[in-house]
Design a protein around this motif. Structure first.
Motif, PDB file in Angstrom:
ATOM      1  N   PRO A  92      -9.892  -0.531  -8.754  1.00 46.38           N
ATOM      2  CA  PRO A  92     -10.284  -1.912  -8.458  1.00 46.38           C
ATOM      3  C   PRO A  92      -9.409  -2.563  -7.380  1.00 46.38           C
ATOM      4  O   PRO A  92      -9.919  -3.314  -6.546  1.00 46.38           O
ATOM      5  N   LEU A  93      -8.124  -2.265  -7.379  1.00 50.84           N
ATOM      6  CA  LEU A  93      -7.246  -2.773  -6.314  1.00 50.84           C
ATOM      7  C   LEU A  93      -7.678  -2.215  -4.963  1.00 50.84           C
ATOM      8  O   LEU A  93      -7.768  -2.951  -3.977  1.00 50.84           O
ATOM      9  N   HIS A  94      -7.909  -0.925  -4.943  1.00 49.10           N
ATOM     10  CA  HIS A  94      -8.333  -0.249  -3.713  1.00 49.10           C
ATOM     11  C   HIS A  94      -9.615  -0.877  -3.158  1.00 49.10           C
ATOM     12  O   HIS A  94      -9.721  -1.134  -1.958  1.00 49.10           O
ATOM     13  N   ARG A  95     -10.557  -1.138  -4.041  1.00 44.71           N
ATOM     14  CA  ARG A  95     -11.842  -1.695  -3.607  1.00 44.71           C
ATOM     15  C   ARG A  95     -11.732  -3.139  -3.125  1.00 44.71           C
ATOM     16  O   ARG A  95     -12.654  -3.657  -2.494  1.00 44.71           O
ATOM     17  N   ARG A  96     -10.631  -3.796  -3.389  1.00 45.47           N
ATOM     18  CA  ARG A  96     -10.388  -5.141  -2.843  1.00 45.47           C
ATOM     19  C   ARG A  96      -9.562  -5.078  -1.559  1.00 45.47           C
ATOM     20  O   ARG A  96      -9.788  -5.839  -0.629  1.00 45.47           O
ATOM     21  N   ILE A  97      -8.590  -4.175  -1.528  1.00 48.75           N
ATOM     22  CA  ILE A  97      -7.682  -4.090  -0.387  1.00 48.75           C
ATOM     23  C   ILE A  97      -8.387  -3.567   0.860  1.00 48.75           C
ATOM     24  O   ILE A  97      -8.186  -4.093   1.957  1.00 48.75           O
TER      25      ILE A  97
ATOM     26  N   VAL B 198      -5.963   1.669 -10.366  1.00 45.28           N
ATOM     27  CA  VAL B 198      -5.818   1.638  -8.916  1.00 45.28           C
ATOM     28  C   VAL B 198      -7.155   1.364  -8.219  1.00 45.28           C
ATOM     29  O   VAL B 198      -7.196   0.642  -7.216  1.00 45.28           O
TER      30      VAL B 198
ATOM     31  N   VAL C 234       0.835  -1.201   0.000  1.00 46.79           N
ATOM     32  CA  VAL C 234       0.000   0.000   0.000  1.00 46.79           C
ATOM     33  C   VAL C 234       0.871   1.254   0.000  1.00 46.79           C
ATOM     34  O   VAL C 234       0.651   2.177  -0.793  1.00 46.79           O
TER      35      VAL C 234
ATOM     36  N   GLY D 255       2.491   1.749  -3.373  1.00 45.98           N
ATOM     37  CA  GLY D 255       1.520   2.241  -4.351  1.00 45.98           C
ATOM     38  C   GLY D 255       1.189   3.707  -4.146  1.00 45.98           C
ATOM     39  O   GLY D 255       1.108   4.481  -5.104  1.00 45.98           O
TER      40      GLY D 255
END
Length: 119
Positions: free
Chosen positions: A101-106, A99, A23, A26
Protein backbone atom coordinates in the motif's frame (compact mmCIF):
# COMPACT_ATOMS: atom_id res chain seq x y z
CA UNK A 1 12.02 13.42 -25.63
CA UNK A 2 13.84 11.83 -22.67
CA UNK A 3 14.83 8.17 -22.77
CA UNK A 4 13.06 5.82 -20.37
CA UNK A 5 16.23 5.56 -18.27
CA UNK A 6 16.45 9.35 -18.00
CA UNK A 7 12.81 9.47 -16.93
CA UNK A 8 13.43 6.82 -14.24
CA UNK A 9 16.46 8.79 -12.99
CA UNK A 10 14.27 11.89 -12.83
CA UNK A 11 11.46 10.10 -11.00
CA UNK A 12 13.65 8.37 -8.42
CA UNK A 13 16.93 10.26 -8.12
CA UNK A 14 15.61 13.78 -8.56
CA UNK A 15 12.68 13.27 -6.20
CA UNK A 16 12.46 15.22 -2.98
CA UNK A 17 15.42 14.36 -0.69
CA UNK A 18 13.17 13.16 2.14
CA UNK A 19 11.34 10.83 -0.25
CA UNK A 20 14.64 9.47 -1.63
CA UNK A 21 15.91 8.76 1.90
CA UNK A 22 12.61 7.12 2.91
CA UNK A 23 12.53 4.89 -0.18
CA UNK A 24 16.20 3.85 0.05
CA UNK A 25 15.83 3.11 3.78
CA UNK A 26 12.76 0.97 3.11
CA UNK A 27 14.46 -0.91 0.28
CA UNK A 28 17.56 -1.57 2.34
CA UNK A 29 16.23 -2.27 5.82
CA UNK A 30 12.62 -3.24 5.11
CA UNK A 31 13.08 -5.37 2.01
CA UNK A 32 16.75 -6.30 2.48
CA UNK A 33 17.99 -5.07 -0.91
CA UNK A 34 21.69 -4.41 -1.41
CA UNK A 35 21.82 -0.99 -2.99
CA UNK A 36 24.74 0.56 -4.80
CA UNK A 37 25.85 3.95 -3.48
CA UNK A 38 23.91 6.84 -4.92
CA UNK A 39 24.82 7.92 -7.58
CA UNK A 40 26.48 5.00 -9.36
CA UNK A 41 26.70 4.60 -13.16
CA UNK A 42 24.51 1.78 -14.48
CA UNK A 43 22.17 2.11 -11.50
CA UNK A 44 19.08 4.11 -10.62
CA UNK A 45 18.90 5.06 -6.94
CA UNK A 46 20.97 1.98 -6.12
CA UNK A 47 19.12 -0.48 -8.35
CA UNK A 48 21.20 -2.09 -11.10
CA UNK A 49 19.83 -1.50 -14.59
CA UNK A 50 19.41 -4.88 -16.29
CA UNK A 51 17.98 -3.61 -19.59
CA UNK A 52 17.61 -0.22 -21.20
CA UNK A 53 16.27 0.96 -24.54
CA UNK A 54 15.06 4.45 -25.47
CA UNK A 55 11.47 3.40 -24.62
CA UNK A 56 11.96 1.03 -21.65
CA UNK A 57 14.23 0.49 -18.67
CA UNK A 58 14.32 -2.36 -16.15
CA UNK A 59 15.94 -2.50 -12.73
CA UNK A 60 16.28 -5.70 -10.72
CA UNK A 61 16.81 -6.41 -7.03
CA UNK A 62 16.79 -9.55 -4.92
CA UNK A 63 16.88 -10.22 -1.21
CA UNK A 64 16.37 -13.36 0.83
CA UNK A 65 12.68 -12.41 1.06
CA UNK A 66 11.77 -11.36 -2.46
CA UNK A 67 12.82 -10.57 -5.99
CA UNK A 68 11.62 -7.30 -7.49
CA UNK A 69 11.74 -5.69 -10.88
CA UNK A 70 10.97 -2.07 -11.74
CA UNK A 71 9.96 -1.42 -15.35
CA UNK A 72 9.37 2.01 -16.79
CA UNK A 73 8.13 2.44 -20.36
CA UNK A 74 7.63 5.67 -22.23
CA UNK A 75 5.70 6.63 -25.31
CA UNK A 76 4.94 9.94 -26.93
CA UNK A 77 2.05 10.60 -24.54
CA UNK A 78 2.49 8.36 -21.52
CA UNK A 79 4.80 6.91 -18.90
CA UNK A 80 3.99 3.51 -17.42
CA UNK A 81 5.73 2.36 -14.24
CA UNK A 82 5.27 -1.25 -13.15
CA UNK A 83 6.67 -3.21 -10.24
CA UNK A 84 6.87 -6.99 -10.27
CA UNK A 85 7.43 -8.84 -7.01
CA UNK A 86 8.11 -12.55 -6.49
CA UNK A 87 8.09 -13.96 -2.99
CA UNK A 88 11.20 -15.98 -2.17
CA UNK A 89 10.28 -16.66 1.47
CA UNK A 90 6.93 -17.28 3.23
CA UNK A 91 7.36 -14.07 5.27
CA UNK A 92 7.44 -11.99 2.08
CA UNK A 93 3.66 -11.98 1.61
CA UNK A 94 3.13 -10.51 5.09
CA UNK A 95 5.86 -7.95 4.44
CA UNK A 96 4.38 -6.95 1.08
CA UNK A 97 0.95 -6.60 2.71
CA UNK A 98 2.47 -3.66 4.63
CA UNK A 99 4.84 -2.35 1.95
CA UNK A 100 2.48 -2.71 -1.03
CA UNK A 101 0.00 0.00 0.00
CA UNK A 102 2.87 2.42 0.67
CA UNK A 103 4.41 1.57 -2.68
CA UNK A 104 1.12 2.17 -4.48
CA UNK A 105 0.95 5.68 -2.97
CA UNK A 106 4.61 6.64 -3.36
CA UNK A 107 5.04 5.72 -7.04
CA UNK A 108 2.17 7.90 -8.38
CA UNK A 109 3.32 10.75 -6.11
CA UNK A 110 6.91 10.50 -7.43
CA UNK A 111 5.69 10.35 -11.04
CA UNK A 112 3.48 13.42 -10.60
CA UNK A 113 6.24 15.27 -8.75
CA UNK A 114 8.74 14.53 -11.54
CA UNK A 115 6.25 15.68 -14.19
CA UNK A 116 5.84 18.96 -12.33
CA UNK A 117 9.60 19.39 -11.97
CA UNK A 118 9.61 19.42 -8.14
CA UNK A 119 12.83 18.73 -6.27
Amino acid sequence: QLSAEMVLHKVLEQSRPALRRFVRTGWRFGLGFRLAPFPTPGHVLGWPISASTPQAVTGDQRSRLLTAQLVLRTSEHAVVFATFVRYEHPAASALWAVVGPLHRRIVPFALRDAARGHR
